[in-house]
Design a protein around this motif. Sequence first.
Motif, PDB file in Angstrom:
ATOM      1  N   ASN A 230       0.851  -1.195   0.000  1.00 48.63           N
ATOM      2  CA  ASN A 230       0.000   0.000   0.000  1.00 48.63           C
ATOM      3  C   ASN A 230       0.890   1.250   0.000  1.00 48.63           C
ATOM      4  OD1 ASN A 230      -2.383   1.431  -0.024  1.00 48.63           O
ATOM      5  ND2 ASN A 230      -2.568   1.477   2.222  1.00 48.63           N
ATOM      6  N   ALA A 231       1.906   1.203  -0.860  1.00 49.71           N
ATOM      7  CA  ALA A 231       2.950   2.237  -0.872  1.00 49.71           C
ATOM      8  C   ALA A 231       2.678   3.296  -1.940  1.00 49.71           C
ATOM      9  CB  ALA A 231       4.313   1.592  -1.138  1.00 49.71           C
ATOM     10  N   THR A 232       3.292   4.451  -1.742  1.00 52.39           N
ATOM     11  CA  THR A 232       3.260   5.545  -2.708  1.00 52.39           C
ATOM     12  C   THR A 232       4.562   5.536  -3.502  1.00 52.39           C
ATOM     13  OG1 THR A 232       1.963   6.862  -1.149  1.00 52.39           O
ATOM     14  CG2 THR A 232       3.046   8.059  -2.939  1.00 52.39           C
ATOM     15  N   LEU A 233       4.456   5.711  -4.809  1.00 48.96           N
ATOM     16  CA  LEU A 233       5.656   5.806  -5.644  1.00 48.96           C
ATOM     17  C   LEU A 233       6.118   7.254  -5.706  1.00 48.96           C
ATOM     18  CD1 LEU A 233       7.612   4.313  -7.619  1.00 48.96           C
ATOM     19  CD2 LEU A 233       6.066   5.020  -9.466  1.00 48.96           C
ATOM     20  N   TRP A 234       7.356   7.474  -5.310  1.00 50.08           N
ATOM     21  CA  TRP A 234       7.980   8.790  -5.481  1.00 50.08           C
ATOM     22  C   TRP A 234       8.919   8.704  -6.674  1.00 50.08           C
ATOM     23  CZ3 TRP A 234       9.751  10.786   0.048  1.00 50.08           C
ATOM     24  CH2 TRP A 234       8.613  11.143   0.781  1.00 50.08           C
ATOM     25  N   VAL A 235       8.605   9.477  -7.713  1.00 50.14           N
ATOM     26  CA  VAL A 235       9.402   9.460  -8.944  1.00 50.14           C
ATOM     27  C   VAL A 235      10.433  10.588  -8.856  1.00 50.14           C
ATOM     28  CG1 VAL A 235       9.348   9.691 -11.445  1.00 50.14           C
ATOM     29  CG2 VAL A 235       7.493   8.484 -10.267  1.00 50.14           C
ATOM     30  N   GLN A 236      11.682  10.196  -8.717  1.00 48.81           N
ATOM     31  CA  GLN A 236      12.733  11.164  -8.400  1.00 48.81           C
ATOM     32  C   GLN A 236      12.831  12.295  -9.424  1.00 48.81           C
ATOM     33  OE1 GLN A 236      15.470   7.548  -6.814  1.00 48.81           O
ATOM     34  NE2 GLN A 236      16.619   9.431  -7.102  1.00 48.81           N
ATOM     35  N   HIS A 237      12.518  11.983 -10.675  1.00 49.12           N
ATOM     36  CA  HIS A 237      12.659  12.980 -11.743  1.00 49.12           C
ATOM     37  C   HIS A 237      11.354  13.709 -12.069  1.00 49.12           C
ATOM     38  CE1 HIS A 237      16.814  12.386 -12.703  1.00 49.12           C
ATOM     39  NE2 HIS A 237      16.691  11.167 -13.159  1.00 49.12           N
ATOM     40  N   ASP A 238      10.271  13.410 -11.359  1.00 47.22           N
ATOM     41  CA  ASP A 238       9.005  14.083 -11.669  1.00 47.22           C
ATOM     42  C   ASP A 238       8.949  15.417 -10.928  1.00 47.22           C
ATOM     43  OD1 ASP A 238       5.907  13.204 -12.730  1.00 47.22           O
ATOM     44  OD2 ASP A 238       6.114  14.868 -11.312  1.00 47.22           O
ATOM     45  N   LEU A 239       9.157  16.484 -11.657  1.00 44.76           N
ATOM     46  CA  LEU A 239       9.311  17.816 -11.048  1.00 44.76           C
ATOM     47  C   LEU A 239       8.063  18.222 -10.262  1.00 44.76           C
ATOM     48  CD1 LEU A 239      10.996  20.363 -10.657  1.00 44.76           C
ATOM     49  CD2 LEU A 239      10.170  21.183 -12.876  1.00 44.76           C
ATOM     50  N   ASP A 240       6.877  17.997 -10.828  1.00 45.23           N
ATOM     51  CA  ASP A 240       5.646  18.403 -10.140  1.00 45.23           C
ATOM     52  C   ASP A 240       5.493  17.641  -8.822  1.00 45.23           C
ATOM     53  OD1 ASP A 240       5.033  20.141 -12.144  1.00 45.23           O
ATOM     54  OD2 ASP A 240       3.591  18.805 -13.136  1.00 45.23           O
ATOM     55  N   GLN A 241       5.684  16.317  -8.872  1.00 42.08           N
ATOM     56  CA  GLN A 241       5.496  15.521  -7.667  1.00 42.08           C
ATOM     57  C   GLN A 241       6.541  15.870  -6.615  1.00 42.08           C
ATOM     58  OE1 GLN A 241       6.868  11.535  -7.357  1.00 42.08           O
ATOM     59  NE2 GLN A 241       4.992  10.812  -6.374  1.00 42.08           N
ATOM     60  N   GLN A 242       7.797  15.939  -7.016  1.00 40.85           N
ATOM     61  CA  GLN A 242       8.861  16.183  -6.046  1.00 40.85           C
ATOM     62  C   GLN A 242       8.780  17.587  -5.453  1.00 40.85           C
ATOM     63  OE1 GLN A 242      11.287  13.620  -5.059  1.00 40.85           O
ATOM     64  NE2 GLN A 242       9.480  12.606  -5.894  1.00 40.85           N
ATOM     65  N   SER A 243       8.383  18.564  -6.259  1.00 39.97           N
ATOM     66  CA  SER A 243       8.262  19.930  -5.765  1.00 39.97           C
ATOM     67  C   SER A 243       7.188  20.042  -4.686  1.00 39.97           C
ATOM     68  CB  SER A 243       7.923  20.895  -6.912  1.00 39.97           C
ATOM     69  OG  SER A 243       8.954  20.913  -7.870  1.00 39.97           O
ATOM     70  N   ALA A 244       6.209  19.150  -4.741  1.00 42.45           N
ATOM     71  CA  ALA A 244       5.113  19.207  -3.767  1.00 42.45           C
ATOM     72  C   ALA A 244       5.483  18.537  -2.442  1.00 42.45           C
ATOM     73  CB  ALA A 244       3.870  18.542  -4.360  1.00 42.45           C
ATOM     74  N   LEU A 245       6.622  17.847  -2.394  1.00 38.56           N
ATOM     75  CA  LEU A 245       7.050  17.184  -1.152  1.00 38.56           C
ATOM     76  C   LEU A 245       7.750  18.178  -0.236  1.00 38.56           C
ATOM     77  CD1 LEU A 245       8.553  13.859  -2.584  1.00 38.56           C
ATOM     78  CD2 LEU A 245       6.289  14.185  -1.547  1.00 38.56           C
ATOM     79  N   ARG A 246       7.700  17.889   1.067  1.00 37.48           N
ATOM     80  CA  ARG A 246       8.499  18.664   2.031  1.00 37.48           C
ATOM     81  C   ARG A 246       9.970  18.344   1.784  1.00 37.48           C
ATOM     82  NH1 ARG A 246       4.594  16.565   5.654  1.00 37.48           N
ATOM     83  NH2 ARG A 246       5.985  15.036   6.593  1.00 37.48           N
ATOM     84  N   HIS A 247      10.805  19.381   1.743  1.00 35.10           N
ATOM     85  CA  HIS A 247      12.248  19.181   1.582  1.00 35.10           C
ATOM     86  C   HIS A 247      12.959  19.508   2.898  1.00 35.10           C
ATOM     87  CE1 HIS A 247      11.359  18.728  -2.633  1.00 35.10           C
ATOM     88  NE2 HIS A 247      12.636  18.634  -2.959  1.00 35.10           N
ATOM     89  N   GLY A 248      14.177  18.953   3.053  1.00 38.16           N
ATOM     90  CA  GLY A 248      14.965  19.253   4.237  1.00 38.16           C
ATOM     91  C   GLY A 248      15.137  20.750   4.404  1.00 38.16           C
ATOM     92  N   PRO A 249      15.082  21.264   5.647  1.00 35.12           N
ATOM     93  CA  PRO A 249      15.186  20.559   6.936  1.00 35.12           C
ATOM     94  C   PRO A 249      13.912  19.857   7.405  1.00 35.12           C
ATOM     95  CG  PRO A 249      14.997  22.925   7.317  1.00 35.12           C
ATOM     96  CD  PRO A 249      15.097  22.735   5.835  1.00 35.12           C
ATOM     97  N   ALA A 250      12.785  20.047   6.698  1.00 32.90           N
ATOM     98  CA  ALA A 250      11.603  19.247   7.068  1.00 32.90           C
ATOM     99  C   ALA A 250      11.882  17.787   6.681  1.00 32.90           C
ATOM    100  CB  ALA A 250      10.379  19.779   6.353  1.00 32.90           C
ATOM    101  N   PHE A 251      11.109  16.884   7.249  1.00 28.63           N
ATOM    102  CA  PHE A 251      11.346  15.455   6.980  1.00 28.63           C
ATOM    103  C   PHE A 251      10.054  14.662   7.129  1.00 28.63           C
ATOM    104  CE2 PHE A 251      12.514  16.489  11.367  1.00 28.63           C
ATOM    105  CZ  PHE A 251      11.709  15.631  12.083  1.00 28.63           C
ATOM    106  N   TYR A 252      10.106  13.423   6.707  1.00 24.81           N
ATOM    107  CA  TYR A 252       8.989  12.484   6.847  1.00 24.81           C
ATOM    108  C   TYR A 252       9.333  11.436   7.898  1.00 24.81           C
ATOM    109  CZ  TYR A 252       7.000  14.498   2.612  1.00 24.81           C
ATOM    110  OH  TYR A 252       6.458  15.380   1.684  1.00 24.81           O
ATOM    111  N   THR A 253       8.344  11.040   8.671  1.00 27.98           N
ATOM    112  CA  THR A 253       8.545  10.001   9.665  1.00 27.98           C
ATOM    113  C   THR A 253       7.540   8.874   9.446  1.00 27.98           C
ATOM    114  OG1 THR A 253       7.023  11.093  11.201  1.00 27.98           O
ATOM    115  CG2 THR A 253       9.377  11.608  11.414  1.00 27.98           C
TER     116      THR A 253
END
Length: 253
Positions: A230-253
Amino acid sequence: MKLYVLDGGRIEILDWARFQPDAGPGVRRWISDSCYLIVHPRGTLMWDTGLPDRLAGVAEGHTIPGVAVFHVTEPLADRLTALGHPPHEIDFLALSHFHPDHVGNVELFRGATLLVQGDEYAAAFGASPGDHGFDPQTYAVLRERPVAPLHGDHDVFGDGTVVIKRLPGHTPGSQSLLVRLPDTGSVLVSGDLVHSMENWTRRVVPTFNSDPQETVRSLELADRVLAEENATLWVQHDLDQQSALRHGPAFYT
Ligand SMILES: [Zn+2]
């Protein structure tokens, strides 16, 4: 455990048809080049290293004629140091594969054990690395570094939370990273299994690819992993998807 998303630069692809064959000739497209830091109670792992830090602040970027232009805003070393995990202190360096946009700063991780598939390593240091799109100058330093060659999936910390998944095809030993996060849920970090969410949805096999049949099998396997976990695919090269993620110093737990 913490998972940090980090900006490894941006790439302007000069001919998107290399990655999506029906895109038509001469289509340009911007993609992200994310990399990831995992801080686990038993150690730290860097997944890919983006584009070289020496490109930071180079306004015109670095052009590979006919292929792409590489751009870097902030050096990866600065970001990692600001997070309290300077690159030389990282325990494990796992590379999805050896293409230049993933090995840009490998020399910085001088205390890390390299976690790559054995056949990927053999191809990278073999007689004809160029056949797979590798540029040996970009990762020459790794020949002197400790390596743990993998021959399939690998549970990095022995507790099932961080598992390297062998998914070959784009290159001989391409791999992805399954991270089972207690709060966020499971994430499958793509490597270059696909280069955009659209290509994933359509199960597109790129032209720039080592073995199309292996890639088809890996796409099917990834599909099963995503369903089972039941996982989510994070596509490293997908600019739209990656831009919408929290970036460091924020993080996911
Ligand atoms: Zn790539």
